[in-house]
Structure formats: structure tokens, C-alpha cells
Design a protein around this motif. Structure first.
Motif, PDB file in Angstrom:
ATOM      1  N   ARG A   1       0.810  -1.225   0.000  1.00  0.00           N
ATOM      2  CA  ARG A   1       0.000   0.000   0.000  1.00  0.00           C
ATOM      3  C   ARG A   1       0.845   1.277   0.000  1.00  0.00           C
TER       4      ARG A   1
ATOM      5  N   SER B   1       0.817   4.021  -2.747  1.00  0.00           N
ATOM      6  CA  SER B   1      -0.301   3.636  -3.605  1.00  0.00           C
ATOM      7  C   SER B   1      -1.154   4.855  -3.943  1.00  0.00           C
TER       8      SER B   1
ATOM      9  N   LEU C   1      -4.540   4.887  -1.871  1.00  0.00           N
ATOM     10  CA  LEU C   1      -4.446   4.689  -0.435  1.00  0.00           C
ATOM     11  C   LEU C   1      -5.600   5.393   0.271  1.00  0.00           C
TER      12      LEU C   1
END
Length: 266
Positions: free
Chosen positions: A31, A34, A37
């Protein structure tokens, strides 16, 4: 009195904590940076990401199977169970760094027995480092999956030669210690604000000599304690107690600790 037919050994507990750290690293790195997120604002105005909640859920699910008799305290989902053995979890220490792409963040996983942290693992995958310790078995660091090496705090014995990391100035001010921090900063050789877990692990590695902050919770501190103490250092609150719920932490190489506390007492 034992909570189960046979309490695990600390070696077994450390193995569990290291397994959890490895799984936490995989989830968090997936994550990290990302584009999608998920970020939310908590009641205390701090942020939580979907990585924080995913990591803590994984850890709780694993512990429910591996250590069903133990209690758990985590930053995101609170306390569960009652036991003299309590796992204390910060799924991502340094969430603000994580959300902004700063690599200083990681999972903090601790086991406290009768309120005393006995196992601690700090894993910072974006830095390529993992630190761990258990009572009586030393403290260790691993870089990029290589061989583990033992940790030892510095031998610096004079404040004028010491490096201090103070983390967040605003919280020192909020708790009424800013003037004392400034006084301490004038006595040491160097000041920095490395922040979050990084400052305390640099202390355990012997790279700096004093670290401290305010407005901390048990999950911010518990995993640090075995690593620093097994490396030869000392960890207390700003008033010199060893409580995990007093909202402050001062860590040193041990040699400097009493003098640091005296200066913080004003």
C-alpha cells in the motif's frame, strides 16, 4: 499463575512476533505510495490509512490462533482479552510519513508480561531494516534480509559530546517541557529530530545518545523498550518512571540518563 497449560517461551514468542512483522511488511509495502491509499481522520485529528487497519487485523487474527489465551492492545482497535500476557501493537508507527511517502515508518510489535515489555520487534521495510530483542537474549538488527548483528548503545559519557533527537517540538511545548528541552539542547553537542521509531533504533545502534518525546501511547513505546534495554540503554518517562501510559518517553545510552532526567526536571 499460568494463563494456559504451558506458557510459551520468550524464544517462541519472539518467533511469532518476527513472523507477524514479516507479514506486516508485505501488507504495508503493497500500500506504500499507492495512488488509491485510503486515508481517514481520527477523533484525535491523527490520520489512519487502510494499511494501518489491514495490518492490525492480520496481527489480531494470527494471534487469535497462535496465542488464544493472550490479551491484545492495538492502536486502531483497542483492547481485547484479559491476561498477564499482552501483545501491544502499532501496525504502522509514523502513519503521516507513510501517507506522504517518507520512508521512516514501520510496525511495532511487543509482548508485555505482567506489564513489562519482554519481546519487541520494530520492522521498517522502506528502510530495509528490522530490529528485535527479548529479555536476556540481546538486541539485534538485520539490514535488507542479511545476517543479524548485535546492537549496542554508545559509550558517550558527557552531554557535550552527545547527540539528542527530540522529535516533535509542539508536544514538548504542549506538555510544558519546551524550555527544559532548549536548556538540554544547549548542553549537548548536537540536536536532530529524526522522528518516530527511527530515533530510538538509532539510539540502540549507538548512532545517537538521547531520544525523547511526549504525547505517546503504550503502542508507541512497548516494542522499543526491550530493544533499547537489551542493547544496554535505558528507557523511562520524563519523570523517571517505567510506566507505559504516562504519555512521555526518554531513552538514552544509560550513562547519560540520570543527568538528562535531572535537566528535564528543571
Amino acid at each position: 499463575m499460568s494463563d494456559s497449560p504451558a506458557d510459551p517461551t520468550l524464544a517462541d514468542d519472539l518467533a511469532v512476533a518476527l513472523t507477524l512483522a514479516a507479514e506486516a511488511d508485505l501488507i504495508a509495502m503493497d500500500r506504500y505510495r499507492s495512488q488509491d491509499l485510503g486515508i481517514q481522520l481520527k477523533a484525535d485529528k491523527s490520520i489512519v490509512t487502510d494499511a494501518d487497519t489491514r495490518v492490525e487485523r492480520m496481527i489480531r487474527a494470527h494471534l487469535e490462533k497462535a496465542r488464544p489465551h493472550d490479551a491484545v492492545l492495538g492502536e486502531e482497535f483497542g483492547s481485547a482479552g484479559e491476561s498477564r500476557r499482552q501483545w501491544i501493537i502499532d501496525p504502522i508507527d509514523g502513519t503521516s510519513n507513510f501517507a506522504r511517502g517518507v520512508p521512516i515508518w514501520g510496525a511495532l510489535i511487543a509482548l508485555a508480561i505482567d506489564g513489562v515489555p519482554a519481546v519487541g520487534v520494530v520492522s521498517a521495510p522502506a528502510l530495509g531494516r528490522r530490529w528485535w530483542a527479548s529479555t536476556g537474549r540481546g538486541a539485534w538488527v538485520q539490514h535488507d534480509g542479511g545476517d543479524a548483528r548485535p546492537l549496542r548503545v554508545s559509550a558517550v559519557a558527557a552531554l557535550e559530546d552527545a547527540t539528542l533527537s527530540y522529535n516533535n517540538l509542539q508536544t514538548w511545548d504542549q506538555y510544558g517541557y519546551l524550555d527544559r528541552l532548549i536548556g538540554l539542547s544547549r548542553a549537548v553537542g548536537r540536536t536532530r529530530a529524526f522522528g518516530d521509531l527511527w530515533a530510538y533504533m538509532l539510539l540502540a545502534e549507538g548512532a545517537i545518545d538521547i531520544a525523547g518525546e511526549f504525547d505517546v501511547k503504550p503502542w508507541d513505546v512497548a516494542a522499543l523498550v526491550p530493544i533499547i534495554t537489551e542493547a544496554g540503554g535505558r528507557v523511562t518517562t520524563a519523570t523517571g518512571t517505567e510506566r507505559l501510559d504516562e504519555l512521555s518517553v526518554i531513552a538514552t545510552n544509560g550513562v547519560l540518563h540520570d543527568e538528562v532526567l535531572e535537566r528535564l526536571r528543571g
